[in-house]
Design a protein around this motif. Structure first.
Motif, PDB file in Angstrom:
ATOM      1  N   LEU A 193     -24.864  24.208  24.477  1.00 57.68           N
ATOM      2  CA  LEU A 193     -25.449  25.178  23.550  1.00 57.68           C
ATOM      3  C   LEU A 193     -24.741  26.528  23.642  1.00 57.68           C
ATOM      4  N   ILE A 194     -24.378  26.929  24.857  1.00 50.32           N
ATOM      5  CA  ILE A 194     -23.736  28.229  25.042  1.00 50.32           C
ATOM      6  C   ILE A 194     -22.317  28.231  24.473  1.00 50.32           C
ATOM      7  N   THR A 195     -21.574  27.153  24.693  1.00 45.69           N
ATOM      8  CA  THR A 195     -20.149  27.159  24.345  1.00 45.69           C
ATOM      9  C   THR A 195     -19.845  26.603  22.960  1.00 45.69           C
ATOM     10  N   LYS A 196     -20.669  25.714  22.462  1.00 46.21           N
ATOM     11  CA  LYS A 196     -20.358  25.043  21.191  1.00 46.21           C
ATOM     12  C   LYS A 196     -20.931  25.837  20.017  1.00 46.21           C
ATOM     13  N   GLN A 197     -20.414  27.046  19.828  1.00 44.65           N
ATOM     14  CA  GLN A 197     -20.930  27.950  18.806  1.00 44.65           C
ATOM     15  C   GLN A 197     -19.813  28.468  17.888  1.00 44.65           C
ATOM     16  N   TRP A 198     -18.663  27.835  17.933  1.00 47.62           N
ATOM     17  CA  TRP A 198     -17.515  28.334  17.173  1.00 47.62           C
ATOM     18  C   TRP A 198     -17.560  27.890  15.713  1.00 47.62           C
ATOM     19  N   SER A 199     -17.057  28.784  14.849  1.00 44.57           N
ATOM     20  CA  SER A 199     -16.787  28.436  13.452  1.00 44.57           C
ATOM     21  C   SER A 199     -15.273  28.360  13.270  1.00 44.57           C
ATOM     22  N   GLU A 200     -14.842  27.760  12.175  1.00 44.77           N
ATOM     23  CA  GLU A 200     -13.409  27.752  11.872  1.00 44.77           C
ATOM     24  C   GLU A 200     -12.903  29.172  11.681  1.00 44.77           C
ATOM     25  N   ASN A 201     -13.743  30.024  11.126  1.00 43.67           N
ATOM     26  CA  ASN A 201     -13.346  31.425  10.923  1.00 43.67           C
ATOM     27  C   ASN A 201     -13.036  32.090  12.252  1.00 43.67           C
ATOM     28  N   ARG A 202     -13.875  31.820  13.263  1.00 40.83           N
ATOM     29  CA  ARG A 202     -13.623  32.415  14.573  1.00 40.83           C
ATOM     30  C   ARG A 202     -12.281  31.927  15.129  1.00 40.83           C
ATOM     31  N   MET A 203     -11.993  30.649  14.954  1.00 38.94           N
ATOM     32  CA  MET A 203     -10.725  30.134  15.449  1.00 38.94           C
ATOM     33  C   MET A 203      -9.546  30.821  14.755  1.00 38.94           C
ATOM     34  N   ASP A 204      -9.694  31.089  13.448  1.00 38.30           N
ATOM     35  CA  ASP A 204      -8.634  31.798  12.723  1.00 38.30           C
ATOM     36  C   ASP A 204      -8.441  33.206  13.284  1.00 38.30           C
ATOM     37  N   LEU A 205      -9.544  33.894  13.601  1.00 39.62           N
ATOM     38  CA  LEU A 205      -9.446  35.238  14.167  1.00 39.62           C
ATOM     39  C   LEU A 205      -8.754  35.198  15.523  1.00 39.62           C
ATOM     40  N   TRP A 206      -9.146  34.253  16.358  1.00 38.51           N
ATOM     41  CA  TRP A 206      -8.538  34.134  17.682  1.00 38.51           C
ATOM     42  C   TRP A 206      -7.038  33.838  17.570  1.00 38.51           C
ATOM     43  N   THR A 207      -6.673  33.005  16.614  1.00 38.28           N
ATOM     44  CA  THR A 207      -5.256  32.696  16.423  1.00 38.28           C
ATOM     45  C   THR A 207      -4.466  33.964  16.126  1.00 38.28           C
ATOM     46  N   GLU A 208      -5.004  34.808  15.252  1.00 39.67           N
ATOM     47  CA  GLU A 208      -4.333  36.072  14.932  1.00 39.67           C
ATOM     48  C   GLU A 208      -4.287  36.998  16.137  1.00 39.67           C
ATOM     49  N   ALA A 209      -5.427  37.112  16.814  1.00 36.73           N
ATOM     50  CA  ALA A 209      -5.508  38.063  17.930  1.00 36.73           C
ATOM     51  C   ALA A 209      -4.593  37.668  19.078  1.00 36.73           C
ATOM     52  N   LEU A 210      -4.574  36.386  19.428  1.00 34.61           N
ATOM     53  CA  LEU A 210      -3.755  35.943  20.559  1.00 34.61           C
ATOM     54  C   LEU A 210      -2.270  35.934  20.217  1.00 34.61           C
ATOM     55  N   SER A 211      -1.941  35.596  18.968  1.00 35.33           N
ATOM     56  CA  SER A 211      -0.526  35.594  18.588  1.00 35.33           C
ATOM     57  C   SER A 211       0.016  37.015  18.457  1.00 35.33           C
ATOM     58  N   GLY A 212      -0.883  37.989  18.297  1.00 36.13           N
ATOM     59  CA  GLY A 212      -0.456  39.378  18.173  1.00 36.13           C
ATOM     60  C   GLY A 212      -0.436  40.136  19.484  1.00 36.13           C
ATOM     61  N   LYS A 213      -0.547  39.453  20.593  1.00 35.22           N
ATOM     62  CA  LYS A 213      -0.590  40.116  21.907  1.00 35.22           C
ATOM     63  C   LYS A 213       0.726  40.844  22.191  1.00 35.22           C
ATOM     64  N   GLU A 214       0.628  41.905  22.992  1.00 40.41           N
ATOM     65  CA  GLU A 214       1.790  42.627  23.496  1.00 40.41           C
ATOM     66  C   GLU A 214       1.687  42.713  25.011  1.00 40.41           C
ATOM     67  N   LEU A 215       2.814  42.721  25.701  1.00 39.87           N
ATOM     68  CA  LEU A 215       2.842  42.803  27.152  1.00 39.87           C
ATOM     69  C   LEU A 215       3.564  44.076  27.580  1.00 39.87           C
ATOM     70  N   PHE A 216       2.992  44.751  28.570  1.00 35.85           N
ATOM     71  CA  PHE A 216       3.510  46.026  29.053  1.00 35.85           C
ATOM     72  C   PHE A 216       3.606  46.020  30.573  1.00 35.85           C
ATOM     73  N   LEU A 217       4.295  47.027  31.099  1.00 35.75           N
ATOM     74  CA  LEU A 217       4.396  47.251  32.541  1.00 35.75           C
ATOM     75  C   LEU A 217       4.838  45.975  33.262  1.00 35.75           C
ATOM     76  N   ASP A 218       6.023  45.547  32.890  1.00 39.78           N
ATOM     77  CA  ASP A 218       6.618  44.358  33.499  1.00 39.78           C
ATOM     78  C   ASP A 218       5.701  43.143  33.321  1.00 39.78           C
ATOM     79  N   ARG A 219       5.106  43.046  32.125  1.00 36.82           N
ATOM     80  CA  ARG A 219       4.258  41.917  31.720  1.00 36.82           C
ATOM     81  C   ARG A 219       2.979  41.794  32.546  1.00 36.82           C
ATOM     82  N   GLN A 220       2.569  42.895  33.157  1.00 37.99           N
ATOM     83  CA  GLN A 220       1.345  42.881  33.970  1.00 37.99           C
ATOM     84  C   GLN A 220       0.104  43.291  33.181  1.00 37.99           C
TER      85      GLN A 220
END
Length: 322
Positions: A193-220
């Protein structure tokens, strides 16, 4: 010094009619604790009102709240208001904060930096969640940890400990979970019940957010930004950003994960996550925020590039990263 658990127990036994509140934009600990306190008061045959200015998010619609969660304050306010999981008094929302002088506040919290704003304060940063504190309170009151009460406590503690995987997990919290399991808690059902709450829309948002990540300070340091445009494009809301940051910090090289969420023009809410001794609460406090050693947040009023630069510079300073 008076034991706050005993004092709160006395008040709950001797008084009647309570307002039960937690922070706006509630997470699992806030909702679970609100509902757990409702079940405790119902067991004591007390009158009470559950309140949250944001209401209950859809992802928690399976929770037996024992009573509706009101979004408007009662008038007049009860003599006692139980405020939970609010590290600062403004986290209870403008409406309740503006009327705080009309009631006596019982402040139950586990955040570092809580200023003890209540008439009665039980603040314990060693606790993994407010839900675990309510388990202790229920036991003090002779109320068994079973049924709907156990489900609410499990929701609170499991979400704040990453299902008992984060560094804030304590032996006592595991023993509490074992007790509830022995008392009939269906842990497989609750986890679903706690974890199985995703919509396809949420997955689309996560795809954008994670693919747009940036790494700084020697990737730390890993950083991502979620904008209002992204919400509109994917048909999502701020609720759908929950836990993105915990996936960012899974990167091997990352010590601190950061997510910025656009709140308005040149206004960004940020969240920080870390592991072990990397204290992000100190970082957040420099921007007027707070939280826990490994999970904190705050707000920065600046254009996003400037906000990122300010926060990354502070992370480097506090954690001595280069």
């Amino acid at each position: 010094m008076e034991n706050p658990i005993q004092r709160i127990s006395e008040i709950l036994r001797d008084q009647d009619d309570f307002l039960v509140a937690s922070h706006f934009n509630p997470d699992g600990d806030a909702i679970g604790s609100t509902c757990a306190m409702g079940h405790i008061l119902a067991s004591l045959d007390k009158q009470f009102t559950l309140y949250n200015p944001s209401g209950i998010p859809d992802r928690y619609n399976y929770v037996n709240t024992v009573a509706p969660i009101a979004t408007v304050l009662p008038n007049p306010l009860p003599a006692w208001t139980i405020v939970m999981d609010c590290g600062a008094d403004d986290r209870m929302g403008e409406a309740l904060l503006g009327r705080a002088d009309e009631t006596s506040i019982i402040n139950i919290d586990h955040h570092l930096g809580n200023k003890n704003y209540g008439a009665v304060n039980w603040v314990d940063p060693t606790q993994p969640a407010v839900g675990s504190m309510l388990a202790t309170l229920a036991t003090e009151l002779g109320i068994a940890l079973n049924g709907d009460l156990a489900e609410c406590i499990y929701l609170a503690v499991s979400t704040d400990t990453g299902f008992f995987t984060y560094g804030n997990t304590t032996p006592e919290s595991l023993e509490m979970a074992a007790t509830m399991l022995r008392n009939g808690l269906d842990i497989a059902r609750m986890n679903m019940l706690i974890t199985k709450q995703w919509s396809e829309n949420r997955m689309d948002l996560w795809t954008e957010a994670l693919s747009g990540k940036e790494l700084f300070l020697d990737r730390q340091v890993a950083v991502t930004v979620v904008t209002k445009e992204m919400f509109a494009r994917t048909g999502t809301t701020s609720e759908d950003t929950e836990n993105i940051i915990n996936f960012l910090r899974r990167l091997k090289s990352v010590r601190v994960a950061v997510i910025f969420r656009e709140e308005g023009p040149d206004l960004y809410k940020f969240s920080l996550r870390s592991y072990g001794n990397d204290n992000v609460q100190e970082i957040a406090s420099r921007f007027g925020g707070g939280g826990h050693r490994n999970a904190s947040g705050g707000t920065i009023a600046a254009p996003i590039d400037e906000a990122k630069s300010m926060l990354i510079s502070t992370i480097a300073d506090v954690l001595e990263l280069r």
